[in-house]
Scaffold this motif. Structure first.
Motif, PDB file in Angstrom:
ATOM      1  N   LYS A 108      33.903  71.385 112.470  1.00  0.00           N
ATOM      2  CA  LYS A 108      34.466  70.632 113.600  1.00  0.00           C
ATOM      3  C   LYS A 108      33.698  69.339 113.842  1.00  0.00           C
ATOM      4  O   LYS A 108      34.263  68.273 113.951  1.00  0.00           O
ATOM      5  N   ASP A 109      32.402  69.487 113.923  1.00  0.00           N
ATOM      6  CA  ASP A 109      31.540  68.438 114.429  1.00  0.00           C
ATOM      7  C   ASP A 109      31.532  67.221 113.512  1.00  0.00           C
ATOM      8  O   ASP A 109      30.796  67.160 112.552  1.00  0.00           O
ATOM      9  N   ARG A 110      32.379  66.267 113.843  1.00  0.00           N
ATOM     10  CA  ARG A 110      32.515  65.124 112.929  1.00  0.00           C
ATOM     11  C   ARG A 110      31.376  64.129 113.059  1.00  0.00           C
ATOM     12  O   ARG A 110      31.102  63.359 112.162  1.00  0.00           O
ATOM     13  N   ALA A 111      30.753  64.096 114.208  1.00  0.00           N
ATOM     14  CA  ALA A 111      29.727  63.076 114.442  1.00  0.00           C
ATOM     15  C   ALA A 111      28.332  63.545 114.058  1.00  0.00           C
ATOM     16  O   ALA A 111      27.351  62.870 114.326  1.00  0.00           O
ATOM     17  N   SER A 112      28.239  64.706 113.427  1.00  0.00           N
ATOM     18  CA  SER A 112      26.906  65.237 113.142  1.00  0.00           C
ATOM     19  C   SER A 112      26.351  64.658 111.844  1.00  0.00           C
ATOM     20  O   SER A 112      26.835  63.652 111.346  1.00  0.00           O
ATOM     21  N   ASP A 113      25.373  65.294 111.308  1.00  0.00           N
ATOM     22  CA  ASP A 113      24.676  64.699 110.165  1.00  0.00           C
ATOM     23  C   ASP A 113      25.490  64.709 108.868  1.00  0.00           C
ATOM     24  O   ASP A 113      25.069  64.141 107.890  1.00  0.00           O
ATOM     25  N   PHE A 114      26.677  65.360 108.890  1.00  0.00           N
ATOM     26  CA  PHE A 114      27.518  65.274 107.701  1.00  0.00           C
ATOM     27  C   PHE A 114      27.976  63.835 107.515  1.00  0.00           C
ATOM     28  O   PHE A 114      27.977  63.291 106.427  1.00  0.00           O
TER      29      PHE A 114
ATOM     30  N   GLY B 119      23.594  75.811 102.339  1.00  0.00           N
ATOM     31  CA  GLY B 119      23.174  74.448 101.993  1.00  0.00           C
ATOM     32  C   GLY B 119      24.163  73.429 102.544  1.00  0.00           C
ATOM     33  O   GLY B 119      25.373  73.657 102.517  1.00  0.00           O
ATOM     34  N   SER B 120      23.666  72.300 103.049  1.00  0.00           N
ATOM     35  CA  SER B 120      24.576  71.384 103.748  1.00  0.00           C
ATOM     36  C   SER B 120      25.494  70.627 102.806  1.00  0.00           C
ATOM     37  O   SER B 120      26.531  70.141 103.214  1.00  0.00           O
ATOM     38  N   LYS B 121      25.157  70.525 101.533  1.00  0.00           N
ATOM     39  CA  LYS B 121      26.041  69.825 100.597  1.00  0.00           C
ATOM     40  C   LYS B 121      27.350  70.587 100.428  1.00  0.00           C
ATOM     41  O   LYS B 121      28.402  69.983 100.296  1.00  0.00           O
ATOM     42  N   ALA B 122      27.243  71.929 100.416  1.00  0.00           N
ATOM     43  CA  ALA B 122      28.455  72.731 100.254  1.00  0.00           C
ATOM     44  C   ALA B 122      29.341  72.603 101.480  1.00  0.00           C
ATOM     45  O   ALA B 122      30.557  72.441 101.355  1.00  0.00           O
ATOM     46  N   SER B 123      28.762  72.633 102.684  1.00  0.00           N
ATOM     47  CA  SER B 123      29.627  72.530 103.865  1.00  0.00           C
ATOM     48  C   SER B 123      30.232  71.143 103.959  1.00  0.00           C
ATOM     49  O   SER B 123      31.383  71.004 104.371  1.00  0.00           O
ATOM     50  N   ALA B 124      29.469  70.108 103.540  1.00  0.00           N
ATOM     51  CA  ALA B 124      30.022  68.754 103.552  1.00  0.00           C
ATOM     52  C   ALA B 124      31.195  68.662 102.574  1.00  0.00           C
ATOM     53  O   ALA B 124      32.215  68.034 102.858  1.00  0.00           O
ATOM     54  N   PHE B 125      31.033  69.345 101.437  1.00  0.00           N
ATOM     55  CA  PHE B 125      32.089  69.332 100.422  1.00  0.00           C
ATOM     56  C   PHE B 125      33.368  69.965 100.962  1.00  0.00           C
ATOM     57  O   PHE B 125      34.450  69.401 100.848  1.00  0.00           O
ATOM     58  N   HIS B 139      19.695  74.211 105.871  1.00  0.00           N
ATOM     59  CA  HIS B 139      18.299  73.854 106.156  1.00  0.00           C
ATOM     60  C   HIS B 139      17.380  75.053 105.934  1.00  0.00           C
ATOM     61  O   HIS B 139      16.637  75.453 106.827  1.00  0.00           O
ATOM     62  N   LEU B 140      17.468  75.633 104.758  1.00  0.00           N
ATOM     63  CA  LEU B 140      16.618  76.787 104.456  1.00  0.00           C
ATOM     64  C   LEU B 140      15.206  76.345 104.094  1.00  0.00           C
ATOM     65  O   LEU B 140      14.288  77.151 104.083  1.00  0.00           O
ATOM     66  N   GLY B 141      15.035  75.083 103.781  1.00  0.00           N
ATOM     67  CA  GLY B 141      13.702  74.571 103.471  1.00  0.00           C
ATOM     68  C   GLY B 141      13.274  74.914 102.058  1.00  0.00           C
ATOM     69  O   GLY B 141      14.062  75.414 101.254  1.00  0.00           O
ATOM     70  N   ASP B 142      12.015  74.661 101.768  1.00  0.00           N
ATOM     71  CA  ASP B 142      11.528  74.848 100.404  1.00  0.00           C
ATOM     72  C   ASP B 142      11.247  76.309 100.081  1.00  0.00           C
ATOM     73  O   ASP B 142      11.268  76.706  98.930  1.00  0.00           O
ATOM     74  N   SER B 143      10.933  77.085 101.118  1.00  0.00           N
ATOM     75  CA  SER B 143      10.701  78.508 100.848  1.00  0.00           C
ATOM     76  C   SER B 143      11.722  79.325 101.635  1.00  0.00           C
ATOM     77  O   SER B 143      11.448  79.761 102.745  1.00  0.00           O
TER      78      SER B 143
END
Lengths: 143, 288
Positions: A108-114, B119-125, B139-143
């Motif tokens: 949903k959140d379009r303005a976030s870090d995506f 991972g945020s790349k997958a949700s962005a995709f 944002h699971l980080g390095d460990s």
């Protein structure tokens, strides 16, 4: 020499112990169990507690604290799969809900870090293009 | 000298970029070592888990858990593991490309899809591409810790138990070596049992307190450990892919600087030659 049984204690984040023992004591959910060599096949859950490994006379008793897990017994091998996380049904439930909420928010959140990530990737692409154009320009001006 | 001021500024800016990329390369190299160690550390657990599951497959349990029973597939759940950050070459896009191909195949077969993203790349995709995302962890980080994954995995497992999805797959980058990462899609549930070997001595475990509860705990942990393994491997892949991408960028910057330096020197020389010829011709004009 006394009969021995092979013992493997592992957690998701690494191996804890692997070796021979005469007797293993583990905190099963129904009460502490002692496993001797040639025990019948058994699987059980463990509650948080102490696993003790008796490595025979003259050797120190090994004490390992675990926060639950699974115990599997085969006649000649004992496998203890220790948890690293503290588990409980409602804790897991809460974690699942959180994961769902995160998904909804992310979609949903379009303005976030995506957006930020997208803008950043676009910027990187534009920069690469600029660089390529400059390179071509310089090549052609050389001649 | 005023000559080639632009070129000099450009060389300066490329040098700065090169410094950054080479620093990132070194950071990625040291993180990669740690990520590889972590990957090695998780192996024993996964191996033992697999061993126990294979014992279980050989046993004759009177109770069969839903995770062990295959059913007709009308909806598939995917757990997709990606990195949180970019600048790691084609790591994520290779995985997504493979996934899109598989998704098309499923769509043609009339199978619907659900996704859990890590991972945020997958949700962005999936935000761009569209798709029914039911769970997310980032944002699971390095460990990465297994605690951070339990929720996301449970969303899928619950869906499977309730019959909303009939199969669970995992997509991640498998670590082959530093140079090679292989996008991989594997089936998590139902559990693919190995070859049906001759059962000479039908035997079963003693289950404490009862088969259902024990198997539930065991199989959930099994799937979680596979997902965790995927996350850890993907993290090692991310670092090595980034190291290589940054190394290539540093090399390219070096080439660019060399080229620009050559142009700059030529321009400078041309300016000097011109000046000399002007002076000489001026002197000749006065003298003559």
């Amino acid at each position: 020499m006394a009969m021995t049984i092979h013992v493997d204690i592992v957690s998701a984040e690494g191996e804890i112990f692997s070796g021979l023992a005469e007797m293993v004591y583990a905190p099963a959910v129904m009460g502490e169990v002692g496993i001797a060599p040639r025990h019948a096949p058994l699987v059980t859950r463990m509650k948080p507690g102490e696993v003790r490994v008796d490595r025979g006379a003259g050797k120190e008793m090994l004490d390992i604290f675990i926060s639950g897990g699974i115990l599997e017994v085969q006649p000649d091998v004992v496998t203890i799969l220790a948890d690293t996380a503290i588990r409980a049904e409602d804790l897991d439930e809460a974690a699942a809900l959180e994961a769902k909420e995160r998904a909804e928010k992310a979609m949903k959140d379009r303005a976030s870090d995506f957006e930020y990530a997208k803008a950043k990737s676009e910027l990187a692409e534009a920069m690469a293009q600029l660089q390529a154009i400059q390179k071509i320009r310089e090549r052609t001006s050389k001649h | 000298m005023a000559v080639g001021k632009e070129i000099r500024t450009q060389i300066g800016s490329i040098k700065n970029t090169q410094k950054i990329t080479s620093a990132m390369e070194m950071v990625a190299a040291s993180k990669m070592r740690k990520a590889q160690q972590r990957m090695e550390a998780t192996r024993p657990y996964a191996d033992k888990m697999r061993q126990v599951i294979s014992h279980l497959a050989k046993a004759h349990p009177e109770y069969r858990h839903t995770f062990m029973i295959a059913r007709d597939v009308s909806r598939v759940g995917y757990i997709i593991i990606s990195s949180d950050r970019g600048l790691c070459g084609g790591l994520n896009s290779n995985l997504f490309r493979k996934l899109v191909k598989e998704m098309q195949k499923q769509r043609e077969a009339g199978i619907e899809l659900d996704f859990c993203t890590i991972g945020s790349k997958a949700s962005a995709f999936f935000k761009r591409f569209g798709g029914n995302v039911v769970g997310n962890a980032e944002h699971l980080g390095d460990s990465p810790r297994i605690e951070d994954l339990i929720g996301t995995v449970k969303v899928m497992l619950d869906a499977y138990k309730e019959g909303r999805v009939d199969r669970i797959c995992i997509a991640y980058n498998r670590f082959v070596n530093t140079m090679t990462q292989e996008p991989t899609i594997e089936q998590l549930a139902p559990i693919v049992s190995g070859e049906d070997e001759q059962k000479r001595h039908p035997w079963d475990y003693i289950y404490e307190p009862d088969a259902k509860e024990v198997l539930e705990g065991l199989l959930v942990r099994y799937i979680e450990s596979l997902v965790y393994q995927g996350v850890v491997e993907n993290a090692a892949c991310e670092q090595s892919a980034r190291m290589i991408a940054m190394k290539a960028a540093t090399d390219n910057a070096g080439e660019l600087i060399d080229e620009l330096q050559l142009i700059y020197n030529k321009a400078r020389q041309a300016a000097i030659t011109q000046e000399i010829s002007e002076i000489v011709s001026g002197a000749a004009a006065i003298g003559g």
